[in-house]
Design an enzyme around this catalytic site. Sequence first.
Site, PDB file in Angstrom:
ATOM      1  N   SER B  64       0.766  -1.563   0.116  1.00 33.25           N
ATOM      2  CA  SER B  64      -0.360  -0.042   0.323  1.00 33.25           C
ATOM      3  C   SER B  64       1.510   1.198   0.422  1.00 33.25           C
ATOM      4  O   SER B  64       0.340   2.466  -0.234  1.00 33.25           O
ATOM      5  CB  SER B  64      -1.064  -0.072   1.377  1.00 33.25           C
ATOM      6  OG  SER B  64      -1.768  -1.241   1.182  1.00 33.25           O
ATOM      7  N   LYS B  67       0.475   3.702  -3.143  1.00 31.48           N
ATOM      8  CA  LYS B  67      -0.894   4.180  -3.190  1.00 31.48           C
ATOM      9  C   LYS B  67       0.228   5.809  -3.182  1.00 31.48           C
ATOM     10  O   LYS B  67      -0.377   6.379  -3.781  1.00 31.48           O
ATOM     11  CB  LYS B  67      -1.536   4.145  -2.613  1.00 31.48           C
ATOM     12  CG  LYS B  67      -2.022   2.335  -2.281  1.00 31.48           C
ATOM     13  CD  LYS B  67      -3.286   2.460  -0.718  1.00 31.48           C
ATOM     14  CE  LYS B  67      -3.508   0.579  -1.257  1.00 31.48           C
ATOM     15  NZ  LYS B  67      -4.385   0.569  -0.184  1.00 31.48           N
ATOM     16  N   TYR B 191      -4.080  -1.879  -9.842  1.00 31.02           N
ATOM     17  CA  TYR B 191      -3.990  -2.219  -8.689  1.00 31.02           C
ATOM     18  C   TYR B 191      -2.814  -3.221  -8.439  1.00 31.02           C
ATOM     19  O   TYR B 191      -1.990  -2.979  -7.505  1.00 31.02           O
ATOM     20  CB  TYR B 191      -5.474  -2.469  -7.685  1.00 31.02           C
ATOM     21  CG  TYR B 191      -5.377  -2.138  -6.204  1.00 31.02           C
ATOM     22  CD1 TYR B 191      -4.745  -0.853  -5.613  1.00 31.02           C
ATOM     23  CD2 TYR B 191      -5.196  -3.631  -5.892  1.00 31.02           C
ATOM     24  CE1 TYR B 191      -4.975  -0.879  -4.474  1.00 31.02           C
ATOM     25  CE2 TYR B 191      -5.305  -3.335  -4.794  1.00 31.02           C
ATOM     26  CZ  TYR B 191      -4.844  -2.568  -3.474  1.00 31.02           C
ATOM     27  OH  TYR B 191      -4.897  -2.341  -2.115  1.00 31.02           O
ATOM     28  N   TYR B 242      -4.737   2.806   8.262  1.00 29.13           N
ATOM     29  CA  TYR B 242      -5.995   2.886   8.036  1.00 29.13           C
ATOM     30  C   TYR B 242      -6.570   3.223   9.745  1.00 29.13           C
ATOM     31  O   TYR B 242      -6.337   4.010   9.614  1.00 29.13           O
ATOM     32  CB  TYR B 242      -5.423   1.119   7.984  1.00 29.13           C
ATOM     33  CG  TYR B 242      -5.230   0.397   6.924  1.00 29.13           C
ATOM     34  CD1 TYR B 242      -5.385   1.118   5.293  1.00 29.13           C
ATOM     35  CD2 TYR B 242      -4.129  -0.516   6.839  1.00 29.13           C
ATOM     36  CE1 TYR B 242      -3.931   0.561   4.765  1.00 29.13           C
ATOM     37  CE2 TYR B 242      -3.080  -0.606   5.524  1.00 29.13           C
ATOM     38  CZ  TYR B 242      -3.403  -0.089   4.928  1.00 29.13           C
ATOM     39  OH  TYR B 242      -2.517  -0.760   3.581  1.00 29.13           O
ATOM     40  N   VAL B 260       1.123  -3.773   3.784  1.00 29.00           N
ATOM     41  CA  VAL B 260       1.153  -4.656   4.765  1.00 29.00           C
ATOM     42  C   VAL B 260       2.709  -5.817   4.624  1.00 29.00           C
ATOM     43  O   VAL B 260       2.481  -7.349   5.189  1.00 29.00           O
ATOM     44  CB  VAL B 260      -0.454  -5.960   4.334  1.00 29.00           C
ATOM     45  CG1 VAL B 260      -1.639  -4.828   5.182  1.00 29.00           C
ATOM     46  CG2 VAL B 260      -0.227  -6.311   2.736  1.00 29.00           C
TER      47      VAL B 260
END
Lengths: 308, 308, 308, 308
Positions: B64, B67, B191, B242, B260
Site C-alpha cells: 500500500s 498508493k 492495482y 488505516y 502490509v
Amino acid sequence: MPDLQGVLDEIAAEMAVQTDRGAVADYIPELATVDPNRFGIAVALVDGRVLSAGDAQDIFSIQSISKVFTLTLALGKVGDGLWRRVGREPSGNPFNSIVQLEYEAAVPRNPFINAGAIVVADTLLAGYQPREAIGEILRFVQFLADDDSIVIDHMVAASERATGFRNVALANYMKSFGNLDHAPELALGVYFHHCAIAMNCCQLALAGRFLADRGRSAGGHSVVSAERARRISALMLTCGHYDGSGDFAFRVGIPAKSGVGGGILGTVPGVGSVAVWSPGLNRQGNSQLGMLALEKLARVMNWSVFGS
Amino acid sequence: MPDLQGVLDEIAAEMAVQTDRGAVADYIPELATVDPNRFGIAVALVDGRVLSAGDAQDIFSIQSISKVFTLTLALGKVGDGLWRRVGREPSGNPFNSIVQLEYEAAVPRNPFINAGAIVVADTLLAGYQPREAIGEILRFVQFLADDDSIVIDHMVAASERATGFRNVALANYMKSFGNLDHAPELALGVYFHHCAIAMNCCQLALAGRFLADRGRSAGGHSVVSAERARRISALMLTCGHYDGSGDFAFRVGIPAKSGVGGGILGTVPGVGSVAVWSPGLNRQGNSQLGMLALEKLARVMNWSVFGS
Amino acid sequence: MPDLQGVLDEIAAEMAVQTDRGAVADYIPELATVDPNRFGIAVALVDGRVLSAGDAQDIFSIQSISKVFTLTLALGKVGDGLWRRVGREPSGNPFNSIVQLEYEAAVPRNPFINAGAIVVADTLLAGYQPREAIGEILRFVQFLADDDSIVIDHMVAASERATGFRNVALANYMKSFGNLDHAPELALGVYFHHCAIAMNCCQLALAGRFLADRGRSAGGHSVVSAERARRISALMLTCGHYDGSGDFAFRVGIPAKSGVGGGILGTVPGVGSVAVWSPGLNRQGNSQLGMLALEKLARVMNWSVFGS
Amino acid sequence: MPDLQGVLDEIAAEMAVQTDRGAVADYIPELATVDPNRFGIAVALVDGRVLSAGDAQDIFSIQSISKVFTLTLALGKVGDGLWRRVGREPSGNPFNSIVQLEYEAAVPRNPFINAGAIVVADTLLAGYQPREAIGEILRFVQFLADDDSIVIDHMVAASERATGFRNVALANYMKSFGNLDHAPELALGVYFHHCAIAMNCCQLALAGRFLADRGRSAGGHSVVSAERARRISALMLTCGHYDGSGDFAFRVGIPAKSGVGGGILGTVPGVGSVAVWSPGLNRQGNSQLGMLALEKLARVMNWSVFGS
C-alpha cells in the site's frame, strides 16, 4: 518572516468583504442570534506578543474548542488511563453520530466528538459535585490564558441543556454500556457548561498557547509535558474538525479545533497559537471564514506543519 | 542534532532483540513466507545523504505504500478533479471496508484505503492499456528514486490477484455505482501490480524524498509543487495507517504510509524521508516494529511535526 | 381436531422436565428474581372456552407484549396517520438498536421495536397527562380481557425507569429529530408503565382474543375491524420477535409477540388466541420454552397460518 | 366462495385502466424493453383447475421468483445444513445491500436477498459443472409445473452477467469470507441463468402450486414434506419482497415472492397458488399493479393467512 500584523490586517480586510459566509448554527437557540458579519483573529506568539485584527475583542461561545481544555485537564487527572474509555482515531462520521458508538460498544472514537467529550466530562466529576467540576474547568482556562475575567455564559448552557436531546441520547447510550461513572445528567451538566465558556480571540489564543510552547502557559507555567502538548496537537490535527478534519489538514495544515460558535483555535508548534472567529459555518460545521483565514495565514506565513 | 547514524544503529540493535514482532500478513500467500526477524531502516536527507541500518538492502513488497506514488501520479494527470471521485477524510473503518462505500454512494473516503486506490488506478488507465499504465507507474517510482533497478514482483501480483476477492468486490461495487471508468478487472490489474513493486529501505526512502524536499526528487527534479507535497503529506498523516492513523499521529507524529508487506514510508518536512521495514504487523495491519522504530526516531531526533 | 386440553397438559408436562430453559432477563433488576422453573399456557377459543395448563394462573410482567395493545389503541386514536411516524418493516437489528434510527432519520422500523413503541406511547399522550394515558391503556387491557383485576406493577416500572438508559437514549434521539411531540421523559413514563402491566396466561390469552376473532373482544365487543385485526396480526408475524421474527415464523408459523418477561401472545385466526409463559430467554430475547411449546402446539393442532 | 373467474376478470379489467403503473426495471438492459401496459394473473387451485385473466399467456423473466425454486432444490440436496450458511431473518435493507454482509461476516440474512441466493446457487454446484447445475434447476421447474416447454432466456442471462457488477461484488465479498465453495463466477453463472427462466403466469402458478398443496406438485408428485412447504411459505411472507416485505404482509397477507421482471408468485395454503405479472415496479422493486391485484384478490376471496 513576513510582517505578521500586516498579514492579519489584510486577512481581516479580505474577510470583511466576503459574501459567502456560511450559516450561523441554529440548533442552539442562544447562538442563532449572533451577527454573521463578525470576524476576528488573534495570534499569541511564544515570545509573549499578542497580535490581532478585526473583532478580536468580541466575546463568543467557544463551544467544542473547550474540549481541548477539558481533555488536557482530564489527562492531568487520570493520565493515559483515559484511553481505555475513549479512542484516538478520527471518527469518519458527523460529530454527533451514535452509529459508531453502537458498533464499538460505546467507546467513542476520540475525545473531540461529542460522545468522547461527555466521557471526558464524566472523568472530571470524580470526587466532585458538578458545580465544583465546572468551576475547576473555568479556573483552568483562566489560568491558561492568565485572565480571571473569563466566564461561562449560563444562558447558552441553559439553552443547550433545553434543546440538546441528541447529547442526552449519547450520554444515556454510553451509560447503558457502562462507559459513564456518573449519572448522565451530571456529565451532561458539566459538558453543557464548559461548552458555554465565553472568550474573545485574544483570550482564546492565549489560553491555547501552551500547545505551541512545549506545554508552557501564557503565564509562564509548565502545564503539561512537551510530549503531551505534541500529542494533544496530533489529536487536533486528525480529529479537530469532525467530518472535515482531513480536508482541514489537507488545505490548512495546522493542528486546530473548531466550535459551532464559529471559533477555531490552532497551534503552530514552536511559533505560537492562533484564534479566529466568524459565526457562519460550512457544511461540516466548521467556521467558513475561519478556515479560509487560517488557510491564507498558513500559506503566507509558512506555518503548515507539513513543510514550507 | 544528535548523531543520526548512531541513532539508526541503536534502533536496529534494539529491534533485533524484540520478541513481540507482530504477525506476518497471511492473506496474500506469497507474502506469508517472509522471515519475521528482519528489520531495516533508511533515511534520505534533503542534503543528499542516505543513512541506513539493519536489513536496509533487503527487498520487500511495498504494497500500500505504492498508493503514495500512484496518487502523486494521478494528481499530475487529472489534477484536483480526482477529488470528485475520492474523498480526503480518514475512513474510521478497517482498510477494506465496503460499508462506507454503500453509505456514501461508492465514493471512497480517501485515496489510501483500497477502494480509493482502485479509483486512482482507474484514472491512470485513461488512454492506456493496463500493461502501459503499470509500466508508467514503475518508471515513475524508478524516476523518483533515481534507480532503474526497481522491479515489480509478478509472483506477488499473481498471488494477490488469485486471492484478492475482497478487492474484486470493492471494484465491482464501485463500478455498479459508476465510479470506475474501466472494467473492474483492468483497474484491479493495475492495482495488484503497483502493490507488488519490490524495493529495499534505501530505495524507498529515496523515492519518497520529494515529499520532504518541497517536491524535488532524489535526482534533483521538481516532481510536484511544494504545496502538493504538503497536501500529500497531510493525507499520509490523517489517512496513512488505516484504522490506526490517529494512534500513529498521536505516538509518532510523522506523516507516513504503511503497507502490509511491513514497510512504512515517512516524511519529515524540510529534513528528509525515512523508510522502515519489518514484516510483522500489529492489529491495525501496520508494521509493529516499524512503528516502534519511528516512534523512537521521532522522539530522539525531534522529528514530530507537532513540535519538539 | 385433537383433544386440546390433552395437548396442553402434555406440553406442560414436557416443559416441566426441560433442563435447557434459557436465561432470565437480568437487565431489569425487578425481573431478575423470577423463578426460571415456571411454565404456563392458556388458550382462549373464539367459542368462548378458555383452556390452560401449568402455571397459567401465575402473574408475570407482560413487557413488550403490551405493545400489541398500545398499537391497537393508537390506531383507534390516530388511524393510519401513525404510519407516517413509524414503519411496518422488520428491523433486521436487535430490539434496541439505535443505528437504524440514525440511517432512517429517527423513523423506527416498526411499532414493536422499543423506539417504535415509544413513538406509539407519545401519540397516546395527545391531550392527556402521563398518568391519564397510562390509566387509559390499563383500562383498555382490562376491557379486552373483560377483567378489572389486571394491574400495573409499579415496582417493575420504577426498576425499568431507573436502569433503562438505552430507552432514554432512543427517546431523546427521536426527539432531536422531531419524531416525539412530548418531552422524552413523558413518553418514556407511559412506555415504562405499560410494559409493567402484570397478567397471567389466562388473562393474556383473553386480552388478545380479539385478534383471532375478527376484532371482537372476550366480552363480545367489536374492538377493531376484521381488517385491522388481520393487519396487526401480520405485524406480529413479521416483527413480533425482534431479530428472531423470521425464525419464529419459520418454526412456529403463528403470529405472535414476545416480551422479556418470558411471555408470548399468539393468535390463530378464526380459532383463538394462546398465551405462554416461561421466564428463561433464548439468544434473541424470546422465551425459550414458550417458543418450543408454541412450535409443538402449532404442529399438533395444525395451527400454522402457512398450512396444515 | 365468490366466483373466482369473475374476480380475476374484474381485477384484470381494473388493472388495464390504471395509469400509475410504476417503473420498468432498467438496470438489466434486456428487461428495460418490456411493455409496461401488460398485466396477467393466474390461479392454480389444489383441485387441479387453472383460472386466468389478462396477459396470462405472455412470457416474462421470473428473475428473483426463481429463488423459491432453487431454495427448494437446495434444501432437498443439503437439508437444514443450508442454514449454517444463510439466515432466515428479514434483511431490513434493500435487496442488494452489502452492509449487512460486512457486519455479519458474510452470512446473508436470508435466501431471498441476492447474496443469499448466490450462496444457494453455490450449494447447487456441488458435484456439478455450472451447465449441469443450470440444467438441473430448469428441469426441476419444468417438473414442478409439469411443462417441458419452459426455457431460460439466454439473452437476459447474458445481459445480467454483463451489467451485474453489484452481484459480482456480493459474490466476491462472500468468497473472501469463505462462504462460497466454488469460484464466484461459477456461482454467479448459475445465479444469472436461473434468474433468466422465462414463464407465463399459468406456468408460474402451476410451478408454485406445491407450496399450497402440502408439497404436492402440479403433476401430483410429492416434492417436499408438508412441513417444508409451510416453512418455505413462511420465508416468503417474512422475506419475499425485499425491504417491502412487512408492508406486503400488512396489506396483502399472502406469502409471496416477487421478481424485478414484474412477476409475483403467491401461495394460499390449502387453496392454491397465484401468479401475477405487470412490469412496472414500485419503490421497493416489487410489481406495483401485481401487489395491488393481490391485495384485492386476498380481500375479495378472504385469502389472507391472517384471517377472514
